[in-house]
Design a protein around this motif. Structure first.
Motif, PDB file in Angstrom:
ATOM      1  N   ALA A  67       0.839  -1.207   0.000  1.00 52.07           N
ATOM      2  CA  ALA A  67       0.000   0.000   0.000  1.00 52.07           C
ATOM      3  C   ALA A  67       0.873   1.256   0.000  1.00 52.07           C
ATOM      4  CB  ALA A  67      -0.919  -0.014   1.220  1.00 52.07           C
ATOM      5  N   MET A  68       1.989   1.231   0.760  1.00 51.58           N
ATOM      6  CA  MET A  68       2.880   2.401   0.798  1.00 51.58           C
ATOM      7  C   MET A  68       3.488   2.668  -0.577  1.00 51.58           C
ATOM      8  SD  MET A  68       5.072   2.250   4.301  1.00 51.58           S
ATOM      9  CE  MET A  68       4.478   3.117   5.746  1.00 51.58           C
ATOM     10  N   ILE A  69       3.926   1.592  -1.228  1.00 53.42           N
ATOM     11  CA  ILE A  69       4.565   1.754  -2.544  1.00 53.42           C
ATOM     12  C   ILE A  69       3.541   2.313  -3.541  1.00 53.42           C
ATOM     13  CG2 ILE A  69       5.581   0.473  -4.489  1.00 53.42           C
ATOM     14  CD1 ILE A  69       7.118  -1.188  -2.414  1.00 53.42           C
ATOM     15  N   GLU A  70       2.320   1.823  -3.437  1.00 49.90           N
ATOM     16  CA  GLU A  70       1.263   2.293  -4.340  1.00 49.90           C
ATOM     17  C   GLU A  70       0.967   3.774  -4.079  1.00 49.90           C
ATOM     18  OE1 GLU A  70      -1.975   2.793  -6.605  1.00 49.90           O
ATOM     19  OE2 GLU A  70      -2.657   2.419  -4.546  1.00 49.90           O
ATOM     20  N   ASP A  71       0.873   4.158  -2.808  1.00 50.63           N
ATOM     21  CA  ASP A  71       0.581   5.556  -2.465  1.00 50.63           C
ATOM     22  C   ASP A  71       1.713   6.492  -2.911  1.00 50.63           C
ATOM     23  OD1 ASP A  71      -1.920   5.095  -1.378  1.00 50.63           O
ATOM     24  OD2 ASP A  71      -1.181   4.858   0.673  1.00 50.63           O
ATOM     25  N   LEU A  72       2.957   6.031  -2.752  1.00 55.99           N
ATOM     26  CA  LEU A  72       4.097   6.872  -3.154  1.00 55.99           C
ATOM     27  C   LEU A  72       4.104   7.061  -4.673  1.00 55.99           C
ATOM     28  CD1 LEU A  72       6.759   5.332  -0.750  1.00 55.99           C
ATOM     29  CD2 LEU A  72       5.934   7.710  -0.679  1.00 55.99           C
ATOM     30  N   ALA A  73       3.736   6.002  -5.408  1.00 55.24           N
ATOM     31  CA  ALA A  73       3.667   6.102  -6.871  1.00 55.24           C
ATOM     32  C   ALA A  73       2.540   7.063  -7.265  1.00 55.24           C
ATOM     33  CB  ALA A  73       3.433   4.717  -7.480  1.00 55.24           C
ATOM     34  N   TRP A  74       1.430   6.969  -6.557  1.00 51.22           N
ATOM     35  CA  TRP A  74       0.292   7.864  -6.819  1.00 51.22           C
ATOM     36  C   TRP A  74       0.704   9.326  -6.598  1.00 51.22           C
ATOM     37  CZ3 TRP A  74      -2.405  11.154  -3.492  1.00 51.22           C
ATOM     38  CH2 TRP A  74      -3.626  11.653  -3.980  1.00 51.22           C
ATOM     39  N   LEU A  75       1.519   9.538  -5.562  1.00 51.17           N
ATOM     40  CA  LEU A  75       2.007  10.884  -5.265  1.00 51.17           C
ATOM     41  C   LEU A  75       2.998  11.360  -6.336  1.00 51.17           C
ATOM     42  CD1 LEU A  75       1.711  13.033  -3.018  1.00 51.17           C
ATOM     43  CD2 LEU A  75       3.568  11.889  -1.787  1.00 51.17           C
ATOM     44  N   GLY A  76       3.481  10.428  -7.130  1.00 50.87           N
ATOM     45  CA  GLY A  76       4.342  10.786  -8.254  1.00 50.87           C
ATOM     46  C   GLY A  76       5.820  10.813  -7.904  1.00 50.87           C
ATOM     47  N   ILE A  77       6.209  10.097  -6.829  1.00 49.39           N
ATOM     48  CA  ILE A  77       7.628  10.091  -6.459  1.00 49.39           C
ATOM     49  C   ILE A  77       8.302   8.876  -7.104  1.00 49.39           C
ATOM     50  CG2 ILE A  77       9.284  10.061  -4.555  1.00 49.39           C
ATOM     51  CD1 ILE A  77       7.265  11.399  -2.831  1.00 49.39           C
ATOM     52  N   ALA A  78       9.364   9.142  -7.836  1.00 53.09           N
ATOM     53  CA  ALA A  78      10.040   8.044  -8.544  1.00 53.09           C
ATOM     54  C   ALA A  78      11.268   7.596  -7.753  1.00 53.09           C
ATOM     55  CB  ALA A  78      10.441   8.510  -9.936  1.00 53.09           C
ATOM     56  N   PHE A  79      11.244   6.372  -7.273  1.00 56.04           N
ATOM     57  CA  PHE A  79      12.395   5.801  -6.567  1.00 56.04           C
ATOM     58  C   PHE A  79      13.117   4.857  -7.505  1.00 56.04           C
ATOM     59  CE2 PHE A  79       9.285   6.693  -3.249  1.00 56.04           C
ATOM     60  CZ  PHE A  79      10.053   7.397  -2.344  1.00 56.04           C
ATOM     61  N   GLN A  80      14.402   4.660  -7.226  1.00 55.77           N
ATOM     62  CA  GLN A  80      15.112   3.626  -7.974  1.00 55.77           C
ATOM     63  C   GLN A  80      14.672   2.289  -7.407  1.00 55.77           C
ATOM     64  OE1 GLN A  80      19.461   3.473  -8.001  1.00 55.77           O
ATOM     65  NE2 GLN A  80      19.361   5.079  -9.534  1.00 55.77           N
ATOM     66  N   MET A  81      14.074   1.441  -8.227  1.00 53.58           N
ATOM     67  CA  MET A  81      13.536   0.176  -7.738  1.00 53.58           C
ATOM     68  C   MET A  81      14.484  -0.972  -8.094  1.00 53.58           C
ATOM     69  SD  MET A  81      10.925   0.975  -6.085  1.00 53.58           S
ATOM     70  CE  MET A  81       9.213   0.593  -5.938  1.00 53.58           C
ATOM     71  N   PRO A  82      14.457  -2.149  -7.478  1.00 55.15           N
ATOM     72  CA  PRO A  82      13.544  -2.492  -6.396  1.00 55.15           C
ATOM     73  C   PRO A  82      14.021  -1.914  -5.059  1.00 55.15           C
ATOM     74  CG  PRO A  82      15.032  -4.309  -6.812  1.00 55.15           C
ATOM     75  CD  PRO A  82      15.387  -3.245  -7.800  1.00 55.15           C
TER      76      PRO A  82
END
Ligand code: GLU
Length: 302
Positions: A67-82
């Motif tokens: 849920a956190m990863i989904e919310d952060l993506a929704w907020l538009g923050i791009a992290f280097q994954m994984p």
């Protein structure tokens, strides 16, 4: 020092990380921290990593992480994954602990929290002075762990008695032998303040528990070094913990990052938001129809 030294200090380029613990849903306090990280990474042209701090397996859950990863993506923050997930790296923290143990800086304590409170109260009665508390409000360790013999310690461990492994603060400070500091940077990444570290305020701080095998302090310094993190951006509730981190970095010969401790988002009661503050839960704000831009703006990033 001027900000011009930043580039030379970090030849591989700036690296930042947002490191939530997935023990609840994302709230506005997390969002602020993630946005502070994003802003400084952008200002410095650095990389932004995501680290999942899930060593507390009783409270952290994969569904909160998702849920956190989904919310952060929704907020538009791009992290280097994984992301790096701490629960997958326990042997690395065990090695760091073994190194400290090899320096004679670790002892086992077998008292329960209740027993430690009673011991602290007994010390107060004895001396007539308040027994010191650590910055989180817990009494400094007043037990007898450090004076147990190797055999006594082993007998209790073999009997399966719950225990914590603690840093012998007096010995650790003696080994380092000089006062420690850290450098705070401002929102632009400019070096702006040297802070004197006072790890002794934490007493014989816990480095690992029998059931977990590590602690926040030990895993955070280990991971920051492994991930080459150059700038640690996090809430000011962790300001005092940085003293312990600087001490562990010195003992383990890890690089010294720069720090930025930012303001906290406060709840309606004026206190720091907690995971149970559902009114500030992301999901609720999302469901009410606020877009990412609204949330960014409300936190001062618009
Ligand atoms: N995992 C910690 C938290 O959620 C943050 C750790 C850090 O940024 O050093 O409070």
């Amino acid at each position: 020092m001027s900000s011009g030294t930043l580039a030379t200090r970090h030849p591989k380029g700036p690296v930042l990380r947002f490191a939530p613990s997935p023990n609840g849903l994302l709230h506005l306090g997390h969002a602020l921290s993630a946005l502070e990280n994003e802003a400084l990474a952008a200002a410095l042209g650095g990389r932004l990593l995501l680290r999942i701090e899930d060593i507390d397996t009783t409270r952290c859950r994969p569904e909160f992480e998702a849920a956190m990863i989904e919310d952060l993506a929704w907020l538009g923050i791009a992290f280097q994954m994984p992301p790096r997930r701490q629960s997958e790296h326990l042997p690395v923290y065990r090695d760091a602990l073994a190194r400290l143990d090899g320096m004679g800086l670790v002892f086992a304590s077998f008292e329960s929290r209740g027993e430690l409170k009673t011991l602290a109260a007994a010390r107060e009665a004895e001396t007539g002075h308040p027994w010191p508390k650590d910055p989180d409000g817990a009494p400094l360790y007043a037990g007898a762990g450090a004076s147990l013999s190797g055999t006594e310690r082993q007998t209790l461990i073999d009997a399966g008695k719950p225990h914590a492994l603690r840093l012998d603060m007096t010995r650790a400070l003696a080994r380092v032998g000089r006062p420690l500091t850290w450098t705070e940077v401002d929102a632009a990444g400019t070096l702006n303040r040297t802070v004197e570290a006072r790890p002794e305020a934490w007493g014989d701080v816990v480095l690992a528990r029998k059931d977990v095998g590590t602690s926040y302090h030990l895993s955070v310094v280990t991971d920051d070094a492994i991930q080459n993190v150059t700038h640690i951006v996090r809430g000011e509730d962790l300001f005092r913990s940085t003293a312990v981190h600087r001490l562990l970095q010195e003992l383990l010969e890890l690089p010294e990052p720069l720090y930025r401790h930012h303001r906290l988002v406060l709840g309606p009661d004026g206190r720091k938001l907690s995971k149970s503050d559902q009114a500030q839960g992301f999901r609720i704000l999302r469901d009410r129809g606020g877009g990412p831009a609204d949330i960014r703006r409300s936190l001062g990033f618009g």
